[in-house]
Design a protein around this motif. Structure first.
Motif, short mmCIF file in Angstrom:
data_model
loop_
_atom_site.label_atom_id
_atom_site.label_comp_id
_atom_site.label_asym_id
_atom_site.label_seq_id
_atom_site.Cartn_x
_atom_site.Cartn_y
_atom_site.Cartn_z
N MET A 1 7.22 27.33 -7.59
CA MET A 1 8.35 26.48 -7.23
C MET A 1 9.42 27.32 -6.54
O MET A 1 9.82 28.37 -7.05
N ARG A 2 9.90 26.84 -5.38
CA ARG A 2 10.92 27.58 -4.66
C ARG A 2 12.29 27.40 -5.31
O ARG A 2 12.61 26.34 -5.84
N SER A 3 13.10 28.45 -5.23
CA SER A 3 14.45 28.39 -5.79
C SER A 3 15.35 27.58 -4.88
O SER A 3 15.03 27.32 -3.71
N LEU A 4 16.52 27.23 -5.41
CA LEU A 4 17.49 26.48 -4.62
C LEU A 4 17.92 27.29 -3.39
O LEU A 4 18.06 26.73 -2.30
N ALA A 5 18.08 28.59 -3.56
CA ALA A 5 18.48 29.44 -2.44
C ALA A 5 17.44 29.41 -1.31
O ALA A 5 17.79 29.48 -0.13
N GLU A 6 16.17 29.30 -1.69
CA GLU A 6 15.11 29.25 -0.68
C GLU A 6 15.06 27.90 0.03
O GLU A 6 14.60 27.80 1.17
N LEU A 7 15.53 26.86 -0.62
CA LEU A 7 15.47 25.50 -0.06
C LEU A 7 16.66 25.20 0.85
O LEU A 7 16.55 24.36 1.75
N ILE A 8 17.79 25.84 0.60
CA ILE A 8 18.99 25.58 1.38
C ILE A 8 19.04 26.52 2.58
O ILE A 8 19.08 27.73 2.43
N SER A 9 19.01 25.94 3.78
CA SER A 9 19.01 26.72 5.01
C SER A 9 20.26 26.36 5.81
O SER A 9 20.25 25.46 6.64
N ASP A 10 21.35 27.09 5.57
CA ASP A 10 22.60 26.78 6.25
C ASP A 10 22.49 26.93 7.76
O ASP A 10 23.06 26.16 8.53
N ASP A 11 21.74 27.93 8.20
CA ASP A 11 21.64 28.17 9.63
C ASP A 11 20.62 27.28 10.31
O ASP A 11 20.63 27.13 11.54
N ARG A 12 19.74 26.68 9.55
CA ARG A 12 18.72 25.80 10.12
C ARG A 12 18.75 24.40 9.51
O ARG A 12 17.79 23.65 9.61
N SER A 13 19.86 24.02 8.93
CA SER A 13 19.96 22.72 8.28
C SER A 13 19.87 21.59 9.30
O SER A 13 20.39 21.69 10.42
N ALA A 14 19.22 20.51 8.89
CA ALA A 14 19.11 19.33 9.75
C ALA A 14 20.31 18.41 9.62
O ALA A 14 20.35 17.35 10.23
N TRP A 15 21.31 18.83 8.83
CA TRP A 15 22.45 17.95 8.56
C TRP A 15 23.20 17.56 9.84
O TRP A 15 23.60 16.40 9.99
N ALA A 16 23.38 18.49 10.77
CA ALA A 16 24.09 18.18 12.01
C ALA A 16 23.34 17.11 12.81
O ALA A 16 23.97 16.25 13.45
N GLU A 17 22.03 17.15 12.79
CA GLU A 17 21.24 16.14 13.50
C GLU A 17 21.43 14.77 12.85
O GLU A 17 21.52 13.75 13.56
N ILE A 18 21.47 14.73 11.54
CA ILE A 18 21.69 13.45 10.84
C ILE A 18 23.06 12.90 11.18
O ILE A 18 23.22 11.71 11.48
N GLU A 19 24.08 13.76 11.13
CA GLU A 19 25.43 13.31 11.46
C GLU A 19 25.52 12.76 12.88
O GLU A 19 26.18 11.75 13.13
#
Length: 216
Positions: A1-19
């Protein structure tokens, strides 16, 4: 199981695309705020990175609400607005796949293995046929399309005069039940049927039980 740090990608987050997709949408779209602890727990259990739209939406929002609640795209939940998180919904209904969204009439969108090339696609449980339909789109393409205008065509025949006020008044843990039901021949015109809000659990149990009885 991947850690939270491994799952969160600030530099590659898709959040800007969703916004950007939300900002450009022709619909009224609400991004429910996420509780940080709740969002972190949901993402850790989901094991999908924020570089994907699914991971970014679950981590960044309590849920996405389109057209005053006609479509509820699941995130990390928002108790005050009575929207369950993605894990709570899947623990209740357990379809073959991951429930990612529900609509006001008891339709369900599930991300699971596709029927053609085997890649994961969105499948829709249609309340007018009580059957699963492979929409042949991945999660990102499906959500982008719905935000960009596809929802109008998708739900065109199910909208009735004054639907927006009824939908807006319906809590996010409820849907609208119709009598006769939408899958009945005389239940297709939603302007003439009896409509009432019921819990989403009740609405889905009735539809899936009927689908099982009919062998749909």
């Amino acid at each position: 199981m991947r850690s939270l740090a491994e799952l969160i990608s600030d530099d590659r987050s898709a959040w800007a695309e969703i916004e950007a997709a939300v900002s450009g949408s022709p619909y009224a779209v609400e991004l429910l705020p996420a509780d940080p602890d709740r969002a972190a727990d949901c993402l850790r259990r989901l094991q999908v990175a924020t570089s994907s739209w699914l991971g970014a939406l679950v981590y960044g929002t309590g849920g996405l609400i389109l057209d005053d609640g006609w479509l509820r795209v699941l995130g990390s939940g928002h108790p005050r607005r009575r929207l369950a998180d993605i894990h709570e919904v899947n623990e209740r209904f357990e379809p073959a796949g991951l429930v990612v969204a529900q609509d006001i009439l008891g339709g369900e969108f599930v991300w699971r293995q596709g029927e053609t090339d085997g890649r994961p696609t969105i499948h829709y449980f249609a309340p007018d046929t009580l059957r699963w339909e492979d929409l042949t789109l991945g999660y990102t393409d499906w959500l982008y399309a719905m935000l960009a205008g596809a929802a109008d065509q998708f739900y065109l025949s199910w909208r009735w005069p004054g639907w927006r006020d009824e939908v807006a008044a319906c809590p996010l843990d409820a849907g609208i039940s119709t009598a006769p039901p939408l899958f009945a021949k005389d239940g297709r015109d939603l302007d003439t049927v009896d409509r009432r809000p019921v819990s989403m659990s009740e609405l889905l149990i009735v539809k899936h039980d009927m689908a099982d009885q009919l062998g749909a």
